[in-house]
Enzyme design. Structure first.
Site, PDB file in Angstrom:
ATOM      1  N   GLY A 136      42.253  43.153  53.709  1.00 48.70           N
ATOM      2  CA  GLY A 136      40.766  43.599  53.878  1.00 48.70           C
ATOM      3  C   GLY A 136      40.613  42.485  52.787  1.00 48.70           C
ATOM      4  O   GLY A 136      39.208  42.945  54.583  1.00 48.70           O
ATOM      5  N   ARG A 195      54.368  43.497  46.033  1.00 52.11           N
ATOM      6  CA  ARG A 195      54.278  43.761  44.361  1.00 52.11           C
ATOM      7  C   ARG A 195      54.014  45.703  44.627  1.00 52.11           C
ATOM      8  O   ARG A 195      54.442  45.969  45.901  1.00 52.11           O
ATOM      9  CB  ARG A 195      52.744  43.838  44.683  1.00 52.11           C
ATOM     10  CG  ARG A 195      50.979  43.952  45.838  1.00 52.11           C
ATOM     11  CD  ARG A 195      49.928  43.662  45.398  1.00 52.11           C
ATOM     12  NE  ARG A 195      49.321  44.003  46.068  1.00 52.11           N
ATOM     13  CZ  ARG A 195      48.758  44.547  47.190  1.00 52.11           C
ATOM     14  NH1 ARG A 195      49.447  46.726  46.324  1.00 52.11           N
ATOM     15  NH2 ARG A 195      48.320  45.157  48.298  1.00 52.11           N
ATOM     16  N   VAL A 222      48.992  50.738  45.827  1.00 51.29           N
ATOM     17  CA  VAL A 222      48.246  51.524  45.166  1.00 51.29           C
ATOM     18  C   VAL A 222      48.661  52.895  45.583  1.00 51.29           C
ATOM     19  O   VAL A 222      48.757  53.823  44.581  1.00 51.29           O
ATOM     20  CB  VAL A 222      46.605  52.067  45.284  1.00 51.29           C
ATOM     21  CG1 VAL A 222      46.150  53.388  44.932  1.00 51.29           C
ATOM     22  CG2 VAL A 222      46.265  50.338  44.948  1.00 51.29           C
TER      23      VAL A 222
END
Lengths: 172, 450
Positions: free
Chosen positions: B163, B290, B293
């Protein structure tokens, strides 16, 4: 060591068949409070009580890696102090930080600063950015006039209410 | 076999990684900045080591300090969490040079995923649909490309992602200044001035696929929908993505695996797609190399411990699961509880009380408790509330009750906004697009003004 979500579910299964609506467990490492609402929903309030284990002093630091910003040198404390009352700065208006955060004078590294000493500003002029929690918050002059003083270095941390700049109001 | 891991992160993800280490019988040393030495993760870790002063550049982003902390604490691996150095090839290389295991993909794969243009090229080469667009070197070139692909367009930074570095342009008049600003911003923020254009798809959804790879084989752990966003940042996520036709869903899964396979991917990763439900079309956006969240929604419906899988893959083990062994049961929704006021302004301070719901189908991942500091230097995420139900309707009902049971005092939070979202019939219907939350917020603001 912490209670896992599964541990709490296990405790709740025991409690669900009991008449109790509140359960408190405290050990030297943690406290747990479970409460049942009138509708039967449970809430949890946990507190890790263990102290952090031996936070060592910082290890010998190697040079910051490429890409990491250089460590900002804090300004000497006297530099940001308010001018003596009645002194030459008495007619100046303070621009204070709306939030605690990092003070930036320019929209991005290398860009011209929003404001310079001697520059004219209007009430709605953006004079700086305060970065708080990764969000860039514009700081407005609030007073029409001339920037008389810039009190912080670029990249320095400002508490909420810290005086960032002073403006000499325009006459009339 | 890893014995001691340095957790170089903070907040809820540090707590999450510590829990995985504990379950696996691996010692965990937390590397914390001076602002976090008394945090919840610092209290939970086997040991805590100070990385440096609070500003991220001097602590969590300082590769030298992180590697030195791992060496000083006798660790054999570093887990970077998300954000900070998690996708930084420099840390992966510094780990290799210091004889440490980096818990993430190899540096070359981080580099490729981090270069959004290179990733786009690889995706196209692997046969994935990409949005019409491409790299632009000048305003004139941007103009002719945009005329060719149709307005509106999105200007993106090759070094951006997540983003960051996005700018929309709806017309030729907006394009030249937007492209100039985007390039200047990209150079300043990412050290890489390259920008590219892609067609903007109105009404699209953001769907992503969880990948696991061991360098030889790549499998997927289904999809997540992350369309509930504000300012290009995710606010609520769910698994599985609702209202996707079976063939479209399968095609998205296959595309993600094809991309990961082309890279010979090793580790945990997420391939993000834009889905145009009206046309039944989807497009590759980017890859995040990775832990995400929003990984808990996948864990809840697939019954996996993704952090444990990630550690095993970093140890060099082969995938422990076959594709057929990954199945979905029920529906999970996550809400990000953040320290911010009703206008979305960050609200640092000190937590005075933190009450969360508990019970079946409820999971709370958090790094705060009463008296925790919420420092102004880091992001505003306080906790993730994850609810699971037999189906989406049950999960939404549970989410409403669970949000109502949350009480956080001391700092302003977005709990009222999350409650409004959970209570909205449009959200309950499922399949909201990426513009949904902004519209809901505007409607609420209009209603408040009467």
């Amino acid at each position: 060591m912490n209670l896992s979500n599964d541990d709490i579910q296990d405790i709740l299964r025991l409690l669900d068949s009991s008449p109790y609506a509140e359960f408190t467990l405290e050990t030297s490492r943690f406290s747990l409070q479970l409460r049942r609402s009138a509708e039967g929903d449970w809430t949890q309030e946990t507190q890790v009580l263990s102290r952090p284990v031996a936070p060592d002093p910082a290890p010998v630091r190697t040079d910051p890696a490429p890409g990491a910003a250089p460590a900002g040198q804090p300004a000497p404390p006297g530099e940001t102090g308010a001018p003596a009352p009645g002194g030459p700065g008495a007619d100046l208006r303070d621009i204070v930080s709306p939030l605690p955060g990092t003070f930036y004078r320019a929209p991005q590294p290398g860009a011209p600063p929003f404001a310079e000493v001697g520059g004219d500003v209007e009430r709605g002029t953006v004079v700086a950015i305060i970065e708080t929690m990764k969000l860039m918050n514009p700081v407005y002059a609030g007073t029409a006039g001339t920037v008389a003083q810039i009190c912080l270095d670029d990249g320095q941390f400002a508490e909420q209410g810290t005086v960032l700049m002073r403006v000499r109001p325009r006459d009339g | 076999m890893l014995r001691r891991i340095l957790v170089a992160n903070r907040g809820e993800i540090a707590v999450r990684i510590l829990a995985a280490c504990q379950r696996l019988g691996i010692e965990a040393v937390l590397a914390a900045s001076e602002a976090d030495l008394d945090s919840v993760p610092a209290r939970l870790a086997d040991r805590t080591i100070c990385l440096g002063p609070p500003p991220p550049a001097e602590s969590y982003l300082n590769i030298g300090a992180v590697v030195a902390a791992a060496a000083a604490a006798g660790c054999d691996a570093i887990h970077p969490g998300y954000g900070f150095l998690s996708e930084n090839p420099g840390l992966a290389r510094a780990c290799a040079a210091a004889g440490l295991v980096f818990i993430g993909p190899p540096a070359a794969q981080l580099e490729l995923a981090g270069d959004k243009l290179a990733a786009r090229e690889q995706a196209a080469a692997a046969g994935l649909p990409v949005l019409p667009g491409g790299e632009v070197a000048s305003a004139a070139q941007a103009q002719s490309l945009a005329d060719g692909i149709g307005w509106p367009v999105l200007i993106k930074a090759a070094g951006g992602g997540g983003g960051r570095g996005l700018r929309p342009a709806g017309s030729p008049a907006e394009l030249a200044p937007a492209a100039g600003q985007a390039a200047a911003e990209a150079r300043a923020a990412f050290g890489d001035p390259r920008i590219y254009l892609e067609r903007f798809v109105p009404g699209a959804r953001h769907v992503e696929v969880q990948l696991l790879g061991d360098g030889k084989r790549v499998i997927h752990a289904r999809d997540r929908d992350c369309s509930i966003q504000r300012r290009y940042q995710k606010v609520a996520e769910e698994a599985p993505a609702p209202l996707l036709a079976g063939p479209l869903r399968a095609a998205i899964h296959d595309a993600a695996v094809a991309f990961g396979s082309r890279l010979g991917y090793r580790g945990l990763g997420t391939v993000e797609f834009l889905v145009d439900p009206g046309r039944g079309a989807f497009y590759f956006l980017e890859m995040n190399a990775r832990i995400q969240v929003e990984h808990p929604v996948t864990e809840q419906v697939c019954g996996l411990d993704l952090v444990a899988e990630q550690i095993a893959l970093a140890e060099g083990r082969p995938l422990s699961l076959a594709q057929e062994e990954i199945t979905v049961t029920g529906h999970a929704i996550e809400c990000r509880i953040c320290a911010e006021d009703a206008h979305g302004r960050p609200a640092p301070g000190t937590i005075t009380r933190a009450v969360f719901p508990a019970g079946p189908g409820i999971r709370v991942d958090t790094g705060i408790q009463a008296r925790s500091a919420v420092p102004p230097l880091y992001d505003s995420l306080l906790a993730k509330l994850i609810v699971t139900g037999d189906d989406r309707a049950a999960a939404v009902t549970r989410l409403r009750r669970a949000l109502a049971a949350c009480e956080i005092d001391g700092v302003a939070t977005n709990l009222p906004q999350l409650a409004r979202l959970a209570g909205d019939p449009g959200f309950a219907a499922g399949g909201a697009d990426t513009g949904f939350l902004a519209r809901l917020t505007r409607e609420a603001a209009v209603a408040a003004r009467g």
